[in-house]
Design a protein around this motif. Structure first.
Motif: not given
Length: 305
Positions: A284-302
């Motif tokens: 997540l931190l690696e992606a956010q360093s380039v594209f801040p509006n990033t999140r991880l997909a978590m199972e059973h999360e809507l």
């Protein structure tokens, strides 16, 4: 419009996560649900979720690797027992028809609803008055595709001041105008939707990508999308491993989302080496360093779109 992740692991299931499957809930838009990929155990994940197989309208398969399709025969067989009697259409690469039909035939599974299978090699694969779905070729060990789901612009809100000009009051005629129908008043005057509605509301765009190395087609598929779902199998320190196995790193997913001008990025398809939330945090931190509006997909999360 909501995304619900039923499986986020790459390759094989782990104790923490199941293999790939993503539901797109369209209850307000069309009272149905679409599924993207169907790894082994997906029907078990449904049992732990608020989703109902009876509402399943379409299944889009990105590619024919087992962690994306081994759950299909069981889910198709079980759907009727959970109230699924409406038609269901499967879209996927060439070979998906043979896989589904052979599995159902050899297991003597009886599917007592209309099952349609559409094989494609990219392009516009579905369109109605509400949505367009476009597909494009990615770069993986076997043919793999990404899907761009485009909601058509929706009618604007009714302007009360414009209604007053015509002497209209709340009632059934509102619904007809909202649906784009013209109406005739008692004095014979025809009122058109554009006479009383505000500007159309832009439809949402969602991009869901199959397994892929970085490849040019990702950007047009993701261009201006409200949400992009991109695999992030490895951290970038394992970029050579990702390339060897035709996958992407979290950094590469972020770079693609940034180039495409996307609104949000959701990372999924994580290697089993990243066992829990603590181990996923570096992706997540690696992606956010380039594209801040990033999140991880978590199972059973809507996730609201």
């Amino acid at each position: 419009m909501e995304l619900y992740f039923l499986g986020t692991n790459a390759g094989v299931p782990s104790l923490q996560r199941n293999v790939t499957s993503i539901a797109l809930r369209l209850m307000e838009e069309r009272r149905s649900m679409w599924l993207f990929d169907c790894g082994e155990g997906t029907q078990h994940q449904f049992l732990k979720s608020p989703l109902k197989l009876s509402k399943l309208e379409k299944i889009f398969i990105t590619h024919l690797h087992g962690d994306h399709i081994f759950g299909l025969p069981g889910l198709l067989s079980s759907r009727a027992y959970q109230g699924g009697v409406t038609p269901l259409t499967i879209y996927g690469p060439p070979g998906i028809r043979k896989y589904v039909e052979t599995s159902l035939e050899l297991s003597q599974s009886r599917v007592n609803y209309e099952l349609n299978i559409v094989e494609h090699e990219g392009g516009i694969i579905f369109e109605d008055d509400m949505f367009v779905v476009e597909s494009a070729f990615l770069e993986h060990r076997i043919d793999s595709y990404g899907y761009r789901i485009m909601e058509k612009d929706r009618p604007g809100s009714i302007d009360p001041s414009k209604l007053a000009v015509h002497g209209l009051k709340p009632g059934p005629l509102f619904g007809r105008l909202k649906r784009g129908e013209s109406i005739e008043l008692e004095d014979g005057v025809i009122v058109h939707p554009e006479d009383v509605l505000g500007s159309p509301k832009p439809g949402k765009v969602i991009t869901i990508l199959g397994d892929t190395r970085p490849t040019p087609n990702v950007v047009p598929l993701s261009a201006g999308a409200d949400v992009v779902v991109h695999e992030a199998t490895f951290l970038h320190e394992l970029a050579s491993t990702a390339h060897e196995y035709y996958h992407s790193t979290a950094l590469q997913a972020a770079e693609a989302a940034k180039e495409a001008g996307a609104g949000r990025l959701i990372l999924t398809h994580f290697s089993s080496r990243y066992k829990d939330a603590e181990h996923l945090e570096p992706l997540l931190l690696e992606a956010q360093s380039v594209f801040p509006n990033t999140r991880l997909a978590m199972e059973h999360e809507l996730i609201q779109i």
